[in-house]
Design a protein around this motif. Sequence first.
Motif, PDB file in Angstrom:
ATOM      1  N   UNK A 243      28.732 -67.382  28.276  1.00  0.00           N
ATOM      2  CA  UNK A 243      29.793 -66.884  29.150  1.00  0.00           C
ATOM      3  C   UNK A 243      29.429 -67.110  30.611  1.00  0.00           C
ATOM      4  N   UNK A 244      30.437 -67.443  31.410  1.00  0.00           N
ATOM      5  CA  UNK A 244      30.245 -67.617  32.850  1.00  0.00           C
ATOM      6  C   UNK A 244      31.443 -66.993  33.558  1.00  0.00           C
ATOM      7  N   UNK A 245      31.498 -65.690  33.513  1.00  0.00           N
ATOM      8  CA  UNK A 245      32.618 -64.993  34.135  1.00  0.00           C
ATOM      9  C   UNK A 245      33.695 -64.634  33.131  1.00  0.00           C
ATOM     10  N   UNK A 246      34.759 -64.031  33.627  1.00  0.00           N
ATOM     11  CA  UNK A 246      35.841 -63.505  32.791  1.00  0.00           C
ATOM     12  C   UNK A 246      36.881 -64.585  32.492  1.00  0.00           C
TER      13      UNK A 246
ATOM     14  N   UNK B 139      51.111 -62.465  36.251  1.00  0.00           N
ATOM     15  CA  UNK B 139      50.537 -63.612  36.953  1.00  0.00           C
ATOM     16  C   UNK B 139      49.228 -64.062  36.315  1.00  0.00           C
ATOM     17  N   UNK B 140      48.542 -63.138  35.633  1.00  0.00           N
ATOM     18  CA  UNK B 140      47.292 -63.466  34.931  1.00  0.00           C
ATOM     19  C   UNK B 140      47.052 -62.408  33.858  1.00  0.00           C
ATOM     20  N   UNK B 141      46.404 -62.825  32.785  1.00  0.00           N
ATOM     21  CA  UNK B 141      46.091 -61.898  31.695  1.00  0.00           C
ATOM     22  C   UNK B 141      44.668 -62.163  31.220  1.00  0.00           C
ATOM     23  N   UNK B 142      43.864 -61.119  31.139  1.00  0.00           N
ATOM     24  CA  UNK B 142      42.494 -61.267  30.659  1.00  0.00           C
ATOM     25  C   UNK B 142      42.451 -61.545  29.166  1.00  0.00           C
ATOM     26  N   UNK B 143      41.481 -62.365  28.748  1.00  0.00           N
ATOM     27  CA  UNK B 143      41.249 -62.623  27.320  1.00  0.00           C
ATOM     28  C   UNK B 143      39.945 -61.915  26.944  1.00  0.00           C
ATOM     29  N   UNK B 144      40.018 -61.028  25.946  1.00  0.00           N
ATOM     30  CA  UNK B 144      38.862 -60.242  25.532  1.00  0.00           C
ATOM     31  C   UNK B 144      38.479 -60.566  24.091  1.00  0.00           C
ATOM     32  N   UNK B 145      37.171 -60.541  23.778  1.00  0.00           N
ATOM     33  CA  UNK B 145      36.752 -60.810  22.389  1.00  0.00           C
ATOM     34  C   UNK B 145      37.471 -59.947  21.359  1.00  0.00           C
ATOM     35  N   UNK B 146      37.749 -58.679  21.713  1.00  0.00           N
ATOM     36  CA  UNK B 146      38.395 -57.788  20.752  1.00  0.00           C
ATOM     37  C   UNK B 146      39.742 -58.351  20.284  1.00  0.00           C
TER      38      UNK B 146
ATOM     39  N   UNK C  16      40.934 -59.217  35.247  1.00  0.00           N
ATOM     40  CA  UNK C  16      39.570 -59.136  34.714  1.00  0.00           C
ATOM     41  C   UNK C  16      39.012 -57.717  34.768  1.00  0.00           C
ATOM     42  N   UNK C  17      39.805 -56.742  35.239  1.00  0.00           N
ATOM     43  CA  UNK C  17      39.285 -55.380  35.406  1.00  0.00           C
ATOM     44  C   UNK C  17      39.366 -54.574  34.114  1.00  0.00           C
ATOM     45  N   UNK C  18      40.564 -54.425  33.559  1.00  0.00           N
ATOM     46  CA  UNK C  18      40.870 -53.546  32.434  1.00  0.00           C
ATOM     47  C   UNK C  18      39.774 -53.227  31.437  1.00  0.00           C
ATOM     48  N   UNK C  19      39.815 -53.872  30.291  1.00  0.00           N
ATOM     49  CA  UNK C  19      38.859 -53.580  29.221  1.00  0.00           C
ATOM     50  C   UNK C  19      37.404 -53.736  29.682  1.00  0.00           C
TER      51      UNK C  19
END
Length: 331
Positions: free
Chosen positions: A323-326, A45-52, A130-133
Amino acid sequence: MAMATTRNVMRAVRVFEFGGPEVLKLQSDVLIPVPKENQVLIKVHACGVNPVETYIRSGSYARKPSLPYTPGSDVAGVIESVGELVTAFKKGDKVFSTDTISGGYADYAVAAANRVFPLSDKLDFRQGAAIGIPYFTAYRALFQKGHAKAGESVLVHGASGGVGIAACQIARACGLKVLGTAGTEEGMNIVLRSGAHQAFNHREANYIDKIKEYTKMQGVDIIIEMLSNINLATDLHLLSYAGRVMVVGCRGPIEINPRDTMSKESSIIGVGLFLASEEERHECAMALLDGIEAGWLKPIVGSEYPLEKVVKAHEDIIHSSGARGKMVLLP
């Protein structure tokens, strides 16, 4: 027959060569993965986007996946099916993951059952993603590597992004004095909402002096550093005696004077979540699940993008003004 075939495929972002954001290709005919032993299939339903993920995509990161691959590790969604030996989850359970096997930028993702956790009704899917990494990295930086203790002070440098918000919330809940920096007024407000006692604008020329003044020239015990290629040399001057800089993010080299570590016997410590042992991951998970129940772990979601805009998401996470949040993708 055509109907059955259609149901077995999904949309997923695929990378066939390393390079810029343009190598991210959204395909609609990718086979839905099947969970094996001790694995689960999640309807994303949602996937976080991380700089890595941008570093891995560019080919400049220490770990390179085999091509082609689908990026993404932090998903939230609903269990679609489970593989053999999985007893902790069943179809229909709301969950979030800290890792995936098949990649999270997709409609469905397979993950190892021990990398998946129940998603409390206190959080929505975007917050779950937004929790994981971010939160696992922040906890590892503060406690497993930084050995933070209640009563110590921490400066979160770049505190308005995913890891920064996580570090502020965790540190505040665990009794630390929390300072944070951001590059915009809105970002500073997010930092304060996330538990920081004081926020500073790192775009101001004299912000370092303001931090020194705030600490009465005593410095801070720990710095959580997201952009060490810019800030590391200055960080060493902001530390108290035996202070630690935790290098969480870096986008290139920097020149420092090692003598600056000698004068205070300070430490520069790299943090890599992928090096965490199973025991350390379990410790992180237990602390964070407790935080969700207690109500202090509340991810702040920023920019949201449909899968079709994944290229823009990868451009923005590196080049945005602050940045303003995840950042999350919404399949």
